[in-house]
Design a protein around this motif. Structure first.
Motif, mmCIF file in Angstrom:
data_model
loop_
_atom_site.group_PDB
_atom_site.id
_atom_site.type_symbol
_atom_site.label_atom_id
_atom_site.label_comp_id
_atom_site.label_asym_id
_atom_site.label_seq_id
_atom_site.Cartn_x
_atom_site.Cartn_y
_atom_site.Cartn_z
ATOM 1 N N ALA A 44 0.815 -1.219 0.000
ATOM 2 C CA ALA A 44 0.000 0.000 0.000
ATOM 3 C C ALA A 44 0.845 1.265 0.000
ATOM 4 O O ALA A 44 0.302 2.373 -0.060
ATOM 5 C CB ALA A 44 -0.928 -0.005 1.217
ATOM 6 N N ARG A 45 2.157 1.133 0.065
ATOM 7 C CA ARG A 45 3.041 2.283 0.166
ATOM 8 C C ARG A 45 3.606 2.643 -1.209
ATOM 9 O O ARG A 45 3.878 1.771 -2.047
ATOM 10 C CB ARG A 45 4.176 2.017 1.153
ATOM 11 C CG ARG A 45 3.698 1.606 2.537
ATOM 12 C CD ARG A 45 4.778 1.760 3.561
ATOM 13 N NE ARG A 45 5.126 3.165 3.771
ATOM 14 C CZ ARG A 45 6.044 3.579 4.659
ATOM 15 N NH1 ARG A 45 6.702 2.704 5.403
ATOM 16 N NH2 ARG A 45 6.302 4.855 4.785
ATOM 17 N N GLN A 46 3.788 3.949 -1.418
ATOM 18 C CA GLN A 46 4.332 4.453 -2.672
ATOM 19 C C GLN A 46 5.478 5.422 -2.381
ATOM 20 O O GLN A 46 5.414 6.209 -1.422
ATOM 21 C CB GLN A 46 3.250 5.170 -3.479
ATOM 22 C CG GLN A 46 2.128 4.267 -3.967
ATOM 23 C CD GLN A 46 1.076 5.039 -4.731
ATOM 24 O OE1 GLN A 46 0.513 6.000 -4.224
ATOM 25 N NE2 GLN A 46 0.821 4.623 -5.963
ATOM 26 N N TYR A 47 6.507 5.369 -3.220
ATOM 27 C CA TYR A 47 7.685 6.212 -3.064
ATOM 28 C C TYR A 47 8.070 6.776 -4.433
ATOM 29 O O TYR A 47 7.640 6.299 -5.472
ATOM 30 C CB TYR A 47 8.871 5.419 -2.506
ATOM 31 C CG TYR A 47 8.583 4.577 -1.298
ATOM 32 C CD1 TYR A 47 8.717 5.101 -0.017
ATOM 33 C CD2 TYR A 47 8.181 3.249 -1.437
ATOM 34 C CE1 TYR A 47 8.463 4.308 1.101
ATOM 35 C CE2 TYR A 47 7.924 2.454 -0.333
ATOM 36 C CZ TYR A 47 8.070 2.995 0.934
ATOM 37 O OH TYR A 47 7.812 2.220 2.043
ATOM 38 N N LEU A 98 17.948 9.475 -4.818
ATOM 39 C CA LEU A 98 17.201 9.921 -3.643
ATOM 40 C C LEU A 98 15.867 9.196 -3.607
ATOM 41 O O LEU A 98 15.154 9.151 -4.614
ATOM 42 C CB LEU A 98 16.981 11.436 -3.726
ATOM 43 C CG LEU A 98 16.006 12.100 -2.755
ATOM 44 C CD1 LEU A 98 16.502 11.976 -1.325
ATOM 45 C CD2 LEU A 98 15.806 13.567 -3.127
ATOM 46 N N LEU A 99 15.538 8.612 -2.454
ATOM 47 C CA LEU A 99 14.229 8.010 -2.236
ATOM 48 C C LEU A 99 13.417 8.956 -1.355
ATOM 49 O O LEU A 99 13.902 9.410 -0.314
ATOM 50 C CB LEU A 99 14.349 6.646 -1.565
ATOM 51 C CG LEU A 99 13.029 5.874 -1.393
ATOM 52 C CD1 LEU A 99 12.533 5.353 -2.734
ATOM 53 C CD2 LEU A 99 13.193 4.725 -0.390
ATOM 54 N N MET A 100 12.196 9.245 -1.760
ATOM 55 C CA MET A 100 11.374 10.170 -0.992
ATOM 56 C C MET A 100 9.910 9.787 -1.059
ATOM 57 O O MET A 100 9.499 8.909 -1.832
ATOM 58 C CB MET A 100 11.570 11.606 -1.485
ATOM 59 C CG MET A 100 11.281 11.831 -2.942
ATOM 60 S SD MET A 100 11.714 13.511 -3.473
ATOM 61 C CE MET A 100 11.735 13.326 -5.247
ATOM 62 N N GLU A 101 9.137 10.463 -0.238
ATOM 63 C CA GLU A 101 7.696 10.272 -0.177
ATOM 64 C C GLU A 101 7.047 10.579 -1.536
ATOM 65 O O GLU A 101 7.400 11.549 -2.198
ATOM 66 C CB GLU A 101 7.140 11.216 0.889
ATOM 67 C CG GLU A 101 5.650 11.330 0.965
ATOM 68 C CD GLU A 101 5.204 12.483 1.856
ATOM 69 O OE1 GLU A 101 4.009 12.480 2.225
ATOM 70 O OE2 GLU A 101 6.030 13.366 2.182
#
Length: 324
Positions: A44-47, A98-101
């Motif tokens: 359910a998470r997205q990045y 870079l990994l971010m919201e």
């Protein structure tokens, strides 16, 4: 669109780093002029995974770490994506990562969202300023200097007429810097984005955010306010030029939320000075980028961007008269 091999490289990178829980899916999201962005879906998470391919600030391989530092400083603002991880080296994906919201939303609508944009800027400009970021304390002179560098980056640039036109305006901005410097001498510094076209906003019913922080600096608030209103920005992704009433509406909303103790006329005057200055930077960047698009193997090529570059450079006098 990236090929299958590229998506598999990203999949392997995320597996090796452990940044995202398996299983996850990788798909292309969007590309700017110097970064490519990918959507990562894990349950359910997205990045967003952002891969850097160049630096407007001259930071080289340090570019993505710089953006990570900026986003970390802004993390509690509620109007920027939260950074989650950073891999500053170019290996193995060809640029820092870079990994971010992930933030859902649509681009800003100038007719509908001026107050929301004002809220975003008010939140950003009241964040504590971190150390070790680039400072532009004398904004008109600093932007003029940056623009001069863009104009002279490629000595064999064939657009000599356009260069002469922009250099003549550069002299005008240098004179403006001298006459307006007292306006900014005692101005408190804050974090500013400096690239605030409508496509860098994400607007949803519950949230308004500003993304793409690669070129953030520490300067005065008027860099963002002037940049937001100037026609070279509003026309970048839309066919909108803000009316006098629109500009007053935007600045009034910002004034109420960010600096109600400041005389409104001061806010408007300083923002207008920066509009004139931002025109120089916009045309100088277009001049430089025209060469990158036509004379080099630029990693990212956006046909819409090149069309806009050609449009602006084809009618420089009209652009310069758009802010009086």
């Amino acid at each position: 669109m990236p090929d299958t091999d590229r998506l598999e490289q990203i999949q392997q990178f995320l597996t090796d780093t452990g940044w995202v829980s398996s299983p996850f899916r990788v798909s292309f999201l969007a590309a700017g002029e110097y970064n490519a962005n990918y959507l990562i879906e894990s349950g359910a998470r997205q990045y967003v995974l952002r891969i850097n391919h160049g630096s407007q600030l001259g930071l080289g391989d340090d570019q993505i770490a710089y953006e990570y530092q900026v986003l970390t400083a802004l993390a509690d603002s509620g109007v920027t994506p939260k950074p989650l991880a950073c891999h500053p080296r170019p290996d193995p994906l060809g640029g820092g990562v870079l990994l971010m919201e992930f933030i859902p939303g649509e681009p800003l609508d100038y007719c509908r969202d001026l107050e929301k944009a004002a809220h975003v800027f008010a939140r950003i400009h009241t964040v504590s300023v971190p150390d070790s970021l680039i400072v532009q304390a004398d904004p008109v002179s600093d932007i003029a200097r940056e623009s001069y560098g863009l104009l002279h980056r490629f000595s064999d640039h064939p657009l000599t007429k356009e260069k002469e036109q922009i250099l003549a305006y550069y002299d005008t901005v240098l004179a403006l810097a001298e006459t307006t410097r007292p306006l900014f001498d005692a101005e408190p510094l804050c974090l500013v984005n400096t690239e605030v076209n409508s496509g860098n906003f994400l607007i949803s019913p519950d949230r308004a955010c500003l993304v793409d922080w690669e070129k953030a600096v520490v300067s005065c608030r008027y860099q963002d306010l002037g940049h937001f209103m100037v026609p070279t920005t509003t026309l970048w992704k839309t066919d909108i030029v803000l009316s006098r009433k629109d500009r007053h509406r935007f600045l009034s909303a910002y004034h109420q939320q960010a600096c109600p103790d400041m005389p409104f006329d001061d806010l408007a005057e300083k923002s207008h000075v920066m509009e004139k200055t931002i025109l120089l930077r916009a045309l100088s960047w277009c001049f430089m980028a025209w060469y990158e698009y036509t004379q080099t193997d630029r990693p990212i090529r956006n046909p819409d961007t090149f069309a806009k570059i050609q449009q602006y450079l084809s009618d420089i006098p009209c652009i310069l008269h758009s802010v009086t």
